[in-house]
Motif scaffolding. Structure first.
Motif, PDB file in Angstrom:
ATOM      1  N   PHE A 116      -1.961  97.328   9.533  1.00 38.00           N
ATOM      2  CA  PHE A 116      -2.613  96.779   8.347  1.00 38.00           C
ATOM      3  C   PHE A 116      -3.778  95.854   8.713  1.00 38.00           C
ATOM      4  CE2 PHE A 116       1.947  97.334   7.091  1.00 38.00           C
ATOM      5  CZ  PHE A 116       1.746  98.460   6.316  1.00 38.00           C
ATOM      6  N   ARG A 117      -4.360  96.076   9.876  1.00 39.78           N
ATOM      7  CA  ARG A 117      -5.528  95.289  10.289  1.00 39.78           C
ATOM      8  C   ARG A 117      -6.673  96.224  10.622  1.00 39.78           C
ATOM      9  NH1 ARG A 117      -3.547  90.027  13.857  1.00 39.78           N
ATOM     10  NH2 ARG A 117      -2.600  88.905  12.085  1.00 39.78           N
ATOM     11  N   LEU A 118      -7.800  96.028   9.934  1.00 41.13           N
ATOM     12  CA  LEU A 118      -8.971  96.871  10.156  1.00 41.13           C
ATOM     13  C   LEU A 118      -9.497  96.694  11.574  1.00 41.13           C
ATOM     14  CD1 LEU A 118     -11.052  98.802   8.884  1.00 41.13           C
ATOM     15  CD2 LEU A 118     -12.355  96.784   8.172  1.00 41.13           C
ATOM     16  N   HIS A 119      -9.596  95.456  12.030  1.00 42.07           N
ATOM     17  CA  HIS A 119      -9.982  95.126  13.404  1.00 42.07           C
ATOM     18  C   HIS A 119      -8.974  94.120  13.947  1.00 42.07           C
ATOM     19  CE1 HIS A 119     -13.824  97.223  12.986  1.00 42.07           C
ATOM     20  NE2 HIS A 119     -14.000  96.582  11.836  1.00 42.07           N
ATOM     21  N   SER A 120      -8.783  94.119  15.257  1.00 44.16           N
ATOM     22  CA  SER A 120      -7.759  93.243  15.831  1.00 44.16           C
ATOM     23  C   SER A 120      -8.153  91.774  15.778  1.00 44.16           C
ATOM     24  CB  SER A 120      -7.468  93.652  17.277  1.00 44.16           C
ATOM     25  OG  SER A 120      -8.610  93.437  18.093  1.00 44.16           O
ATOM     26  N   LEU A 121      -9.448  91.454  15.978  1.00 44.92           N
ATOM     27  CA  LEU A 121      -9.922  90.068  16.039  1.00 44.92           C
ATOM     28  C   LEU A 121      -9.064  89.255  17.008  1.00 44.92           C
ATOM     29  CD1 LEU A 121     -10.709  89.253  12.288  1.00 44.92           C
ATOM     30  CD2 LEU A 121     -12.216  90.190  14.047  1.00 44.92           C
ATOM     31  N   ALA A 122      -8.788  89.842  18.158  1.00 49.58           N
ATOM     32  CA  ALA A 122      -7.915  89.225  19.151  1.00 49.58           C
ATOM     33  C   ALA A 122      -8.421  89.562  20.546  1.00 49.58           C
ATOM     34  CB  ALA A 122      -6.471  89.704  18.972  1.00 49.58           C
ATOM     35  N   GLY A 123      -7.949  88.804  21.497  1.00 48.85           N
ATOM     36  CA  GLY A 123      -8.307  89.041  22.884  1.00 48.85           C
ATOM     37  C   GLY A 123      -7.325  88.347  23.797  1.00 48.85           C
ATOM     38  N   GLU A 124      -7.487  88.538  25.090  1.00 50.18           N
ATOM     39  CA  GLU A 124      -6.580  87.934  26.044  1.00 50.18           C
ATOM     40  C   GLU A 124      -7.351  87.366  27.225  1.00 50.18           C
ATOM     41  OE1 GLU A 124      -5.230  91.945  28.507  1.00 50.18           O
ATOM     42  OE2 GLU A 124      -3.922  91.138  26.939  1.00 50.18           O
ATOM     43  N   PHE A 125      -6.880  86.224  27.711  1.00 49.20           N
ATOM     44  CA  PHE A 125      -7.422  85.596  28.897  1.00 49.20           C
ATOM     45  C   PHE A 125      -6.631  85.984  30.143  1.00 49.20           C
ATOM     46  CE2 PHE A 125      -8.291  82.641  25.353  1.00 49.20           C
ATOM     47  CZ  PHE A 125      -9.670  82.598  25.419  1.00 49.20           C
ATOM     48  N   LEU A 126      -5.380  86.363  29.953  1.00 45.61           N
ATOM     49  CA  LEU A 126      -4.503  86.630  31.082  1.00 45.61           C
ATOM     50  C   LEU A 126      -3.455  87.646  30.668  1.00 45.61           C
ATOM     51  CD1 LEU A 126      -3.544  85.785  33.992  1.00 45.61           C
ATOM     52  CD2 LEU A 126      -2.044  84.124  32.847  1.00 45.61           C
ATOM     53  N   ASN A 127      -3.173  88.601  31.570  1.00 49.14           N
ATOM     54  CA  ASN A 127      -2.111  89.580  31.353  1.00 49.14           C
ATOM     55  C   ASN A 127      -1.602  90.031  32.723  1.00 49.14           C
ATOM     56  OD1 ASN A 127      -0.477  91.802  30.691  1.00 49.14           O
ATOM     57  ND2 ASN A 127      -1.721  92.279  28.898  1.00 49.14           N
ATOM     58  N   GLU A 128      -0.489  89.472  33.133  1.00 50.04           N
ATOM     59  CA  GLU A 128       0.089  89.768  34.437  1.00 50.04           C
ATOM     60  C   GLU A 128       1.472  90.375  34.255  1.00 50.04           C
ATOM     61  OE1 GLU A 128       0.138  86.088  36.520  1.00 50.04           O
ATOM     62  OE2 GLU A 128      -2.021  86.091  36.930  1.00 50.04           O
ATOM     63  N   THR A 129       1.752  91.468  34.963  1.00 52.45           N
ATOM     64  CA  THR A 129       3.046  92.143  34.847  1.00 52.45           C
ATOM     65  C   THR A 129       3.617  92.462  36.223  1.00 52.45           C
ATOM     66  OG1 THR A 129       1.906  94.266  34.637  1.00 52.45           O
ATOM     67  CG2 THR A 129       2.491  93.130  32.595  1.00 52.45           C
ATOM     68  N   PRO A 130       4.100  91.457  36.958  1.00 50.27           N
ATOM     69  CA  PRO A 130       4.844  91.745  38.187  1.00 50.27           C
ATOM     70  C   PRO A 130       6.128  92.512  37.864  1.00 50.27           C
ATOM     71  CG  PRO A 130       4.171  89.450  38.092  1.00 50.27           C
ATOM     72  CD  PRO A 130       3.922  90.036  36.740  1.00 50.27           C
ATOM     73  N   ASP A 131       6.890  92.836  38.906  1.00 52.46           N
ATOM     74  CA  ASP A 131       8.050  93.710  38.726  1.00 52.46           C
ATOM     75  C   ASP A 131       9.056  93.178  37.721  1.00 52.46           C
ATOM     76  OD1 ASP A 131       6.988  95.457  40.527  1.00 52.46           O
ATOM     77  OD2 ASP A 131       8.102  94.656  42.248  1.00 52.46           O
ATOM     78  N   ASP A 132       9.375  91.892  37.782  1.00 47.04           N
ATOM     79  CA  ASP A 132      10.451  91.384  36.936  1.00 47.04           C
ATOM     80  C   ASP A 132      10.000  90.254  36.020  1.00 47.04           C
ATOM     81  OD1 ASP A 132      10.006  89.530  38.865  1.00 47.04           O
ATOM     82  OD2 ASP A 132      12.115  89.109  39.272  1.00 47.04           O
ATOM     83  N   SER A 133       8.703  90.161  35.739  1.00 45.63           N
ATOM     84  CA  SER A 133       8.233  89.111  34.844  1.00 45.63           C
ATOM     85  C   SER A 133       6.982  89.588  34.114  1.00 45.63           C
ATOM     86  CB  SER A 133       7.929  87.819  35.613  1.00 45.63           C
ATOM     87  OG  SER A 133       6.849  88.021  36.502  1.00 45.63           O
ATOM     88  N   TYR A 134       6.590  88.787  33.154  1.00 49.92           N
ATOM     89  CA  TYR A 134       5.445  89.142  32.329  1.00 49.92           C
ATOM     90  C   TYR A 134       4.825  87.863  31.809  1.00 49.92           C
ATOM     91  CZ  TYR A 134       2.829  90.928  28.293  1.00 49.92           C
ATOM     92  OH  TYR A 134       1.847  91.216  27.391  1.00 49.92           O
ATOM     93  N   THR A 135       3.508  87.714  31.978  1.00 47.87           N
ATOM     94  CA  THR A 135       2.801  86.531  31.511  1.00 47.87           C
ATOM     95  C   THR A 135       1.539  86.961  30.789  1.00 47.87           C
ATOM     96  OG1 THR A 135       3.606  85.250  33.413  1.00 47.87           O
ATOM     97  CG2 THR A 135       1.750  84.342  32.169  1.00 47.87           C
ATOM     98  N   ARG A 136       1.292  86.341  29.644  1.00 45.65           N
ATOM     99  CA  ARG A 136       0.058  86.632  28.936  1.00 45.65           C
ATOM    100  C   ARG A 136      -0.461  85.365  28.267  1.00 45.65           C
ATOM    101  NH1 ARG A 136       0.835  89.570  23.122  1.00 45.65           N
ATOM    102  NH2 ARG A 136       2.453  88.212  22.261  1.00 45.65           N
TER     103      ARG A 136
END
Length: 413
Positions: free
Chosen positions: A105-125
């Motif tokens: 229900f969003r025409l555009h996301s209007l979002a972004g990310e500065f960080l996105n890390e996905t090691p084997d057993d963790s996740y950081t964003r």
């Protein structure tokens, strides 16, 4: 307590992000008499997965820090609101990325990310998004709203079938601000106790298969004690028609609410309805009960896998895989500063031998007011029922959810 709250190893990143957002939005306040307010939330979570639960470790932890900056301006006939939300999340003991909110229900996301890390057993964003961006024009009997806004319909306490653009779950801990959707809405007030709303929601611009949605919603009084709601429209290509009635009798509040879905992508139709009641005891305890029934859900364990992939589930409109759920809750102010609440959800399913199998979810919340603008929350959650099978498919509504605890501190400014 220290086990639940991560000591924020990325505190510098969050502080830098907070300062950056303030620098971006503060000059805008000089353009008019707009008000800049905000909310900071720091959360720690720990879960103890067992065999059959979601999670690959004996203990999974998460911490989250969020900042919401709100810029609002009002005049006699117009108003606008802009909400910028920034969020840092870190999960430990999870092999997959955290789920994101539905974007149908969003025409555009209007979002972004500065960080996105996905090691084997963790996740950081570390992400940001404009969660509200709406302009409103008002006359004596009408209000026109354009932009990203929250649409809240329905009268149910646990579930609201008429909330066709997404609703909070009964166990959601953050219900201050509903996720905004991109819409044009026109509200007409034929009387002081009635309103008629027309809403148009375009599909995502980057998805050629998406469909626009539109709905009309009426709400008004019947006599002195009853309220009637009516809804008709088309959402994600599905035709729908619904109604709700709410009143009280002998001190008991009651309500019934339902909607009929005629699905576009398959030859199927069904009714999603709820019936509930609540009662306030003399000692201050508020008791609420609600029954959930959705024809589009599964009544058997074997049918759960098919339901998980449907469009209504992915859009957040259909809350559960199963067909039936019973919700019970108790809440009370324990002291002037401390409030407690208890929620129980029970879901029945038929196994391969047509025998009833039950899964349950229990949640206990304690909320303590540290000041007029600061609240500390402790939440404990536990479930029972069949967990994931060998192919990692769910076999019950709640049995795969691990026991967990959350501590959250929130401050407004």
């Amino acid at each position: 307590m220290n086990r639940l709250i991560n000591p924020m190893p990325h505190q510098f990143s969050f502080s830098l992000l907070t300062s950056t957002m303030v620098l971006i939005l503060t000059p805008l306040t000089g353009l008019s008499a707009a008000d800049l307010t905000g909310r900071v939330s720091i959360l720690g979570n720990v879960a103890w997965p067992e065999q059959g639960d979601i999670g690959d470790a004996h203990r999974t932890t998460a911490d989250q820090q969020s900042l919401r900056l709100m810029l609002d301006d009002y005049s006699d006939s117009t108003e606008w609101s802009l909400h910028l939300k920034t969020l840092r999340q870190h999960f430990n003991g999870l092999s997959t990325a955290a789920p994101t909110a539905p974007q149908q229900f969003r025409l555009h996301s209007l979002a972004g990310e500065f960080l996105n890390e996905t090691p084997d057993d963790s996740y950081t964003r570390l992400v940001y998004e404009f969660d509200q961006a709406v302009y409103r024009w008002r006359s004596e009997q009408t209000t026109l709203s354009l932009g990203r806004q929250a649409i809240e319909w329905g009268s149910g306490r646990f579930w609201q079938p008429l909330n066709v653009f997404g609703a909070f779950a009964p166990t959601d801990l953050d219900t201050d601000y509903k996720q905004g959707i991109d819409a044009a809405t026109l509200q007409w007030y034929p009387s002081a106790f009635a309103s008629l709303t027309a809403a148009y929601i375009p599909g995502p611009a980057d998805d050629n298969t998406s469909k626009d949605s539109a709905a009309a919603y009426y709400r008004g009084l019947i006599g002195d004690r009853a309220e009637l709601s009516l809804l008709a429209g088309q959402v994600l290509g599905n035709n729908l028609l619904g109604a709700a009635l709410e009143s009280d009798w002998a001190g008991i509040g009651w309500r019934i609410e339902g909607i009929h879905y005629d699905l576009d992508n398959r030859e199927d139709a069904g009714i999603f309805w709820i019936a509930g009641a609540d009662y306030q005891f003399e000692n201050g305890i508020l008791a609420t009960a609600e029954w959930y029934h959705n024809d589009l859900g599964s009544s058997t364990e074997a049918g759960l896998a098919t339901v998980q992939t449907t469009e209504l589930i992915n859009a957040g409109i259909q809350p559960y895989f199963g067909k039936r759920v019973l919700g019970l809750s108790l809440s009370k102010d324990l002291t002037p500063l401390l409030r407690g609440s208890y929620t129980l959800l029970v879901s029945p399913l038929n196994d391969n031998e047509s025998q009833h199998q039950y899964s349950t979810l229990q949640q206990l919340n304690l909320s303590y007011s540290l000041s007029n603008d600061s609240v500390l929350l402790l939440s404990l959650l536990t479930t029972s029922g069949e967990g994931l099978n060998g192919q990692q498919k769910v076999q019950s509504e709640f049995g795969h959810i691990p026991t967990g605890a959350v501590v959250r501190w929130r401050v407004y400014f």
